[in-house]
Design a protein around this motif. Sequence first.
Motif, PDB file in Angstrom:
ATOM      1  N   HIS A  74      77.198  59.218  -7.891  1.00 33.84           N
ATOM      2  CA  HIS A  74      76.610  58.087  -8.594  1.00 33.84           C
ATOM      3  C   HIS A  74      77.583  57.710  -9.698  1.00 33.84           C
ATOM      4  O   HIS A  74      77.525  58.262 -10.799  1.00 33.84           O
TER       5      HIS A  74
ATOM      6  N   GLU B  67      76.656  62.497 -10.707  1.00 34.91           N
ATOM      7  CA  GLU B  67      76.619  61.217 -11.412  1.00 34.91           C
ATOM      8  C   GLU B  67      77.483  61.304 -12.672  1.00 34.91           C
ATOM      9  O   GLU B  67      77.341  62.234 -13.474  1.00 34.91           O
TER      10      GLU B  67
ATOM     11  N   ASP C  91      75.322  53.967  -9.421  1.00 34.91           N
ATOM     12  CA  ASP C  91      73.998  54.007 -10.064  1.00 34.91           C
ATOM     13  C   ASP C  91      74.128  53.294 -11.413  1.00 34.91           C
ATOM     14  O   ASP C  91      74.194  53.931 -12.460  1.00 34.91           O
TER      15      ASP C  91
ATOM     16  N   HIS D  97      75.635  61.734 -16.018  1.00 34.50           N
ATOM     17  CA  HIS D  97      74.969  63.025 -16.180  1.00 34.50           C
ATOM     18  C   HIS D  97      75.972  64.106 -16.588  1.00 34.50           C
ATOM     19  O   HIS D  97      75.666  64.966 -17.420  1.00 34.50           O
TER      20      HIS D  97
ATOM     21  N   GLU E 199      71.055  66.459  -7.463  1.00 38.58           N
ATOM     22  CA  GLU E 199      71.711  65.596  -8.466  1.00 38.58           C
ATOM     23  C   GLU E 199      71.444  66.173  -9.852  1.00 38.58           C
ATOM     24  O   GLU E 199      70.383  65.950 -10.435  1.00 38.58           O
TER      25      GLU E 199
HETATM   26 MG    MG Z   1      71.658  58.881 -10.346  1.00 41.02          MG
END
Ligand code: MG
Length: 344
Positions: A238, A210, A283, A213, A174
């Motif tokens: 996510h 994600e 998330d 991110h 991730e």
């Molecule tokens: Mg995450």
Amino acid sequence: MPVDYHFSFGPWNIHEGADPFGPTVRPTVTFAKKLKAYKQLGFDGVQFHDDDAVPQVDSKTAAQVRKEAKAVRKMLAGEGLVAEFVAPRLWEDPRGIDGGYTANDPKARRWAIDRSKRAADIARELGCDLMVLWLAREGTYIRESKPAINAHRWLLEAINAILKHDPKIRIAIEPKPNEPMDHAYIPTIGHALALASRACDPKRVGGLIETAHAILAGLDPSDEMAFALSAGKLWSVHLNDQNGLKFDQDKTFGSANLRRAFDQVWVLEQGGYPQTGAFVGLDVKAMRTQKAESATLHLANSRRVFLALLDKARSFDMDLWRQCIGDRDYETLDLAILEHLMGV
Ligand code: MG
Ligand code: GLO
């Protein structure tokens, strides 16, 4: 018939609301109570940190860890849930203060690998074959503090050690460019998949992307997803949202930029994501202001936004799309997408 999407989240997504500037504002919800919430909210996959499943994992023998994980699997089955992945939580232990796999202290690096092997054992007992590596402290506050070239080799050694420990485990990296560190070693899915390709068994290493991110890295999340999907390497997501280059906000999916959220749903659809059997993970975090009795709305709402956007993706006029592409008329396409999203 389109295959349905399955949704997941982690127990950390129902939380007490502490932030770096203030204490908790909601009571702790027990793990058992959180599990009860999953189905009600429309979710059937549970994402785990190793110590979500087996608390104080470091102080227990390998046999004890396996036994406790087995018991958690029973709890899951009782609720009609399945485990999606296990992630070794290296960033909260004092030994991981300077990172785990890339710590300067060789004892810390050994600990991180050992703990990750335990996490793989937990995954096996929970009935899943996926481990997520969010490389939280694998980076630096100042670049000179770690030998970066070696650090990348140590990351690879750790991944190989986990793959060798469990011949079935798959690892999804991730990526995230910063936070908690200033500079993280694996900031994008490109870095993650380059590392994956050098692993001892490359087909067992992929990625989890994600939304927030990717945005923090200055990239478009749907493009990051497309890159992974093109390689058959998008093993989880996510989804959340992020309002510009700030702290990692984990906002409700689509709440900052609906068009960007639509593009993620669109690319997952086009990439046949549900057919891969992978979960749509959310998330997301409740706002700190949210009262305890309604502090799971962010999860239900994120899923609801996803499904509404899925409907938009599936109902877009693809003849018009083909026509616009054929005519190289992206202005018309742009407006058609906006009007479709606005429902006008
Ligand atoms: Mg995450
Ligand atoms: C934080 C990460 C974190 C991970 C989780 C699973 O920025 O997104 O929530 O996804 O710990 O490893």
